[in-house]
Design a protein around this motif. Structure first.
Motif, PDB file in Angstrom:
ATOM      1  N   PRO A   1       5.480  -2.403 -12.984  1.00 55.80           N
ATOM      2  CA  PRO A   1       6.810  -3.027 -12.962  1.00 55.80           C
ATOM      3  C   PRO A   1       7.021  -3.917 -11.740  1.00 55.80           C
ATOM      4  N   GLN A   2       6.513  -3.477 -10.599  1.00 53.64           N
ATOM      5  CA  GLN A   2       6.680  -4.289  -9.389  1.00 53.64           C
ATOM      6  C   GLN A   2       5.781  -5.516  -9.417  1.00 53.64           C
TER       7      GLN A   2
ATOM      8  N   LYS B   1       0.825  -1.204   0.000  1.00 53.89           N
ATOM      9  CA  LYS B   1       0.000   0.000   0.000  1.00 53.89           C
ATOM     10  C   LYS B   1       0.867   1.265   0.000  1.00 53.89           C
ATOM     11  N   GLY B   2       2.003   1.178   0.685  1.00 56.85           N
ATOM     12  CA  GLY B   2       2.895   2.331   0.775  1.00 56.85           C
ATOM     13  C   GLY B   2       3.380   2.831  -0.578  1.00 56.85           C
ATOM     14  N   GLN B   3       3.438   1.932  -1.564  1.00 56.44           N
ATOM     15  CA  GLN B   3       3.865   2.345  -2.900  1.00 56.44           C
ATOM     16  C   GLN B   3       2.811   3.249  -3.543  1.00 56.44           C
TER      17      GLN B   3
ATOM     18  N   ARG C   1       0.943   7.208 -14.797  1.00 53.88           N
ATOM     19  CA  ARG C   1       2.330   7.015 -14.355  1.00 53.88           C
ATOM     20  C   ARG C   1       2.414   6.106 -13.140  1.00 53.88           C
TER      21      ARG C   1
ATOM     22  N   GLU D   1       0.727   5.022  -1.885  1.00 49.38           N
ATOM     23  CA  GLU D   1       0.682   6.265  -1.113  1.00 49.38           C
ATOM     24  C   GLU D   1       1.842   7.177  -1.480  1.00 49.38           C
ATOM     25  N   ALA D   2       3.020   6.588  -1.671  1.00 49.40           N
ATOM     26  CA  ALA D   2       4.161   7.404  -2.080  1.00 49.40           C
ATOM     27  C   ALA D   2       3.886   8.026  -3.454  1.00 49.40           C
ATOM     28  N   ALA D   3       3.248   7.249  -4.332  1.00 48.75           N
ATOM     29  CA  ALA D   3       2.937   7.769  -5.665  1.00 48.75           C
ATOM     30  C   ALA D   3       1.942   8.930  -5.569  1.00 48.75           C
ATOM     31  N   THR D   4       0.979   8.815  -4.673  1.00 48.67           N
ATOM     32  CA  THR D   4       0.036   9.920  -4.465  1.00 48.67           C
ATOM     33  C   THR D   4       0.759  11.130  -3.876  1.00 48.67           C
TER      34      THR D   4
ATOM     35  N   LEU E   1       1.855  11.835  -8.705  1.00 53.09           N
ATOM     36  CA  LEU E   1       1.961  11.247 -10.036  1.00 53.09           C
ATOM     37  C   LEU E   1       0.567  11.036 -10.627  1.00 53.09           C
ATOM     38  N   PRO E   2       0.409  11.302 -11.924  1.00 56.02           N
ATOM     39  CA  PRO E   2      -0.874  11.024 -12.559  1.00 56.02           C
ATOM     40  C   PRO E   2      -1.123   9.510 -12.624  1.00 56.02           C
TER      41      PRO E   2
ATOM     42  N   LEU F   1       3.710  11.962  -4.289  1.00 61.04           N
ATOM     43  CA  LEU F   1       4.501  12.605  -5.348  1.00 61.04           C
ATOM     44  C   LEU F   1       3.589  13.224  -6.396  1.00 61.04           C
TER      45      LEU F   1
ATOM     46  N   ASP G   1       4.823   3.275 -14.164  1.00 60.77           N
ATOM     47  CA  ASP G   1       6.168   3.418 -13.617  1.00 60.77           C
ATOM     48  C   ASP G   1       6.333   2.759 -12.250  1.00 60.77           C
ATOM     49  N   VAL G   2       5.256   2.690 -11.484  1.00 56.88           N
ATOM     50  CA  VAL G   2       5.403   2.207 -10.105  1.00 56.88           C
ATOM     51  C   VAL G   2       4.778   0.827  -9.901  1.00 56.88           C
TER      52      VAL G   2
END
Ligand SMILES: Nc1ncnc2c1ncn2[C@@H]1O[C@H](COP(=O)(O)OP(=O)(O)OP(=O)(O)O)[C@@H](O)[C@H]1O
Ligand SMILES: [Mg+2]
Lengths: 293, 217
Positions: free
Chosen positions: B139-140, B116-118, B131, B120-123, B127-128, B125, B135-136
């Motif tokens: 790939p993972q 979930k943290g990924q 992306r 949240e980090a994207a939010t 990021l649209p 930042l 990008d996040v």
């Protein structure tokens, strides 16, 4: 922040040979890519937040002046994280208003009426806010450089070269210039957290939210991250909201401390007063519990 | 019943030609499965209830009916509605669509596994959405799915003889044909087994290697 205690006129020999972090911060300070200039304040107006039936924030009112550093303390479950997450739009607001500067975060104006914000509005508002998490949350599929340039390139439309240059400066600032090509998994917790701080700063926020950013770190790594945040607090005029249990750190960086319990402010004041001579029993109990642990 | 080496030599070219069909059908079908599965998985995350419920039911239906029935349906029933396909095309589409419902589940689990943290980090930042996914998250998620996706490639390869039922001249079909012509089945059918092993064992080893590489970093 009075700069007296952290920047002595003549550096002691000890300091001249201090950790690279410290040196990096000092030498970079002139060119340091930290935001300066007017930053907005924050105001919570009768904010209500529920999780199911659990009312976590009950008509909470408080404000933070532009450039002010505020530390939130209080027992577990008192709503500190929720406040930061509402500001980062990671949780939805149930009632009330949250102001950032003269704009509401969760509402927008439509034909003179205040309506719930759409994605576009949230996107605009989020540009002002950055957050650092307890668990760092770096992107493991990207190297350090890409972690720092992804946002500037994809969101701010900065050119790749410029973003690279900024990334280098920020890594200098956090003392990790040599790690630009490393992957997060190759870094210690403390290094990861410093990269995460640099990543947040790369977006040039006006408001920085820090939620227990050192509590997942091994004890020996805590100081490095705290020193960095002290430097950032000194060198920038970011509005900072910080949740921490580290009272020395809170004392150093904050102008004001808010003591929460059950989603309400129990007591507030300058750190010396709250930590030195708290007026409320609940604050005394809490501080005692923290000291004991 | 003695093994006839000269007969073996005679039929080998026919069998290798069959193997070529098998490999082509598997690989092209696999590309369909891998891409279409991603489409299903993403459609299931759209905020439109109708879309993701519909996708859920369709994929569930395809997954719980036999591939053989689906192949007959595509090859024999669809032409009545104006979709006329060659047997090979029908076979490839059947294999691909059938397995896409499995890869969709693999992707779904892979996406759900991204912490979930990924998000949240994207939010944080800002990021649209595009992306965040490209990008996040993907790939993972994709990296976690590689071992399982590899196993489905081998499973599809082993299911490909079913295409025989709709007259694709794949390996087993080719063996059956030469066997029927000479009424000698020992050599062709044994060769089919050997050829399958010859392809799938090295593939498995390669997949394990990939798996190890992606598991370690
Ligand atoms: N996603 C969630 N779903 C349900 N309840 C939640 C959720 N997040 C928080 N809560 C509840 O909201 C309340 C406040 O939680 P919050 O995380 O804001 O507290 P905190 O002050 O940060 O505590 P701590 O010091 O333990 O981090 C708690 O009762 C918690 O159980
Ligand atoms: Mg918390």
């Amino acid at each position: 922040m009075p700069p007296t205690d952290t920047t002595p006129e003549t550096p002691t020999p000890e300091e001249a040979e201090g950790p690279s972090l410290e040196k990096g911060a000092k030498t970079q300070s002139a060119a340091a890519p930290l935001p300066r200039g007017s930053t907005p304040g924050i105001r919570f107006e009768k904010v209500v937040k529920r999780f199911g039936r659990n009312v976590v924030l009950r008509e909470l009112d408080f404000s933070v002046a532009p450039g002010e550093r505020v530390t939130l303390i209080g027992p577990s479950g008192s709503g500190k994280t929720t406040i930061l997450r509402l500001l980062m739009t990671l949780e939805k607001l149930d009632e009330g208003l949250i102001w950032i500067g003269d704009q509401t975060l969760w509402h927008m104006d439509k034909g003179g009426k205040r309506v719930p914000a759409n994605q576009k509005h949230l996107h605009e508002m989020r540009k002002q806010v950055g957050m650092v998490f307890q668990q760092f949350n770096l992107f493991p599929n990207m190297n350090v450089r890409r972690n720092l340039t992804e946002g500037p390139v994809r969101v701010l439309g900065v050119s790749k070269d410029e973003a690279d240059e900024r990334a280098r400066k920020l890594l200098d600032l956090v003392g990790l210039a040599d790690k630009i090509d490393a992957h997060p998994s190759q870094l210690s917790g403390g290094q990861q957290q410093r990269v995460a701080i640099a990543r947040a700063l790369a977006m040039e926020p006006n408001v920085l939210l820090l939620d227990e950013v050192t509590s997942a770190l091994d004890p020996e790594l805590v100081v490095g991250v705290q020193d960095l945040l002290r430097d950032i607090a000194r060198e920038s005029d970011l509005t900072m909201l910080c949740v921490t249990h580290e009272m020395h750190f809170a004392k150093d960086i904050s102008d004001r401390v808010l003591m929460f319990d059950q989603g309400q402010i129990v007591e507030e004041g300058p750190p010396d007063q709250i930590f030195g001579e708290p007026a409320e029993q609940r604050t005394r109990d809490f501080l005692q519990a923290v000291l004991a642990s | 019943m003695d093994w006839d080496w000269s007969y073996t030599g005679d039929i080998l070219p026919d069998l290798l030609k069959g193997l070529r069909y098998t490999v082509v059908a598997t690989l092209v079908g696999y590309v369909i499965a891998v891409v279409l599965g991603m489409v299903w998985a993403l459609l299931r995350r759209t905020p439109f209830r109708i879309v993701n419920e519909a996708v859920r039911w369709v994929t569930e239906f395809i997954r719980s009916t036999p591939l053989l029935v689906q192949l007959f349906f595509i090859y024999n029933v669809l032409p009545a509605w104006g979709f006329k396909l060659s047997s090979l095309a029908a076979g490839i589409i059947g294999l691909g669509v059938h397995y896409s419902t499995y890869t969709a589940e693999v992707y779904r689990a892979g996406i759900a596994d991204v912490p979930k943290g990924q998000w949240e980090a994207a939010t944080a930042l800002n990021l649209p959405t595009s992306r965040v996914w490209l990008d996040v998250i993907l790939p993972q998620a994709f990296r976690r799915t590689i071992p399982t996706l590899g196993n489905y490639l081998i499973a599809m390869f082993k299911d490909s003889p079913l295409l025989l039922a709709i007259n694709v001249a794949e390996l087993l079909g080719a063996a059956f044909k030469v066997g029927s012509d000479s009424l000698k089945f020992l050599e062709p059918i044994t060769l089919v087994g050997l050829l399958f092993v010859a392809v799938s064992v090295p593939s498995s080893i390669m997949i394990r290697r990939l798996e190890r590489r992606y598991a370690t970093n």
